[in-house]
Design an enzyme around this catalytic site. Sequence first.
Site, PDB file in Angstrom:
ATOM      1  N   GLN A  42       0.824  -1.206   0.000  1.00  0.00           N
ATOM      2  CA  GLN A  42       0.000   0.000   0.000  1.00  0.00           C
ATOM      3  C   GLN A  42       0.862   1.262   0.000  1.00  0.00           C
ATOM      4  O   GLN A  42       0.432   2.321  -0.462  1.00  0.00           O
ATOM      5  CB  GLN A  42      -0.916   0.011   1.219  1.00  0.00           C
ATOM      6  CG  GLN A  42      -1.954   1.116   1.236  1.00  0.00           C
ATOM      7  CD  GLN A  42      -3.015   0.948   0.159  1.00  0.00           C
ATOM      8  OE1 GLN A  42      -3.594  -0.120  -0.006  1.00  0.00           O
ATOM      9  NE2 GLN A  42      -3.269   2.001  -0.594  1.00  0.00           N
ATOM     10  N   SER A  62       3.955  -4.950  -4.360  1.00  0.00           N
ATOM     11  CA  SER A  62       3.281  -5.489  -5.536  1.00  0.00           C
ATOM     12  C   SER A  62       3.125  -4.400  -6.596  1.00  0.00           C
ATOM     13  O   SER A  62       2.796  -3.253  -6.281  1.00  0.00           O
ATOM     14  CB  SER A  62       1.900  -6.035  -5.144  1.00  0.00           C
ATOM     15  OG  SER A  62       1.229  -6.555  -6.271  1.00  0.00           O
ATOM     16  N   HIS A  64       0.934  -3.918  -9.007  1.00  0.00           N
ATOM     17  CA  HIS A  64      -0.369  -3.446  -9.488  1.00  0.00           C
ATOM     18  C   HIS A  64      -0.787  -2.127  -8.838  1.00  0.00           C
ATOM     19  O   HIS A  64      -1.628  -1.417  -9.378  1.00  0.00           O
ATOM     20  CB  HIS A  64      -1.444  -4.510  -9.241  1.00  0.00           C
ATOM     21  CG  HIS A  64      -1.848  -4.655  -7.813  1.00  0.00           C
ATOM     22  ND1 HIS A  64      -1.140  -5.427  -6.920  1.00  0.00           N
ATOM     23  CD2 HIS A  64      -2.888  -4.123  -7.115  1.00  0.00           C
ATOM     24  CE1 HIS A  64      -1.735  -5.366  -5.744  1.00  0.00           C
ATOM     25  NE2 HIS A  64      -2.776  -4.581  -5.824  1.00  0.00           N
ATOM     26  N   CYS A 191      -8.613  -6.750  -0.273  1.00  0.00           N
ATOM     27  CA  CYS A 191      -8.431  -8.107   0.249  1.00  0.00           C
ATOM     28  C   CYS A 191      -9.688  -8.602   0.962  1.00  0.00           C
ATOM     29  O   CYS A 191      -9.848  -9.795   1.197  1.00  0.00           O
ATOM     30  CB  CYS A 191      -7.260  -8.149   1.218  1.00  0.00           C
ATOM     31  SG  CYS A 191      -5.721  -7.538   0.520  1.00  0.00           S
TER      32      CYS A 191
END
Length: 247
Positions: A42, A62, A64, A191
């Site tokens: 994040q 990550s 994305h 999530c």
Amino acid sequence: GEGCVLVVMTHVNGETGVIQDVGALAGLVGERGGWLHVDGTQALGGLDVNLEEEGVDSYGFSGHKLGGLTGVGGLYVRRGRRDRLQPFLLGGGQERGWRSGSVNIHGVVSLGAAVLWWQELCLSGERERQRKLRDGMERRLEGLGVFFEVAGGCSERLGHVSCFRVGGVKAQRWLIEMDMAGLCVSSGSACASGRVGDSAVLELMGWSREARECALRVSLGWASEGEDTERLLSVVEGVCCGEEEFL
């Protein structure tokens, strides 16, 4: 306590945007000879982070979150600690022997391109623009004259994330109202999609079950404009200020 082996934490909470003090925890873990791993997914792009100064042992992220393909990420490991890593997947010895298997070339290239693209956006003041947009939205919501509370509002947060409850309206209704207005929002982190009002994070922050059921998460991005937040404000005003039970 004494003898701890591994401590895992998130740098930035995905639901509220609250930023954790990584450096302070790294010092405590280091004093006890432990290993601190930080999930920076994040935080990627939202913060300027010097991992060596922070003193973390490993840091994952990550692609994305910056616009890269899903399924690709990166792992930082502090100098002098790499020999303590043991591979989970054995075989061809790819990726320095840490993770065997064919390398996701397309994903890696997309991650590199996304990082370069985001660096250009940051140099143009994109993060500051998103923060001003978010702060302005929250001030307007607070000024509607109905109950309004931001999760972690008194803490340091990422500039593009806002988790709040307003007017006592349940998140399920907000999701419907916002969708009809052409707005994509959520009732928790990605999530936790599909679970409305079941936030362990907000529960630990002291929010009651009733409050958690009203929590709405808004995340702004490079494509977000003032007209988007104005549309959100219009939806909230229409629902809350148009019904006496919420005043």
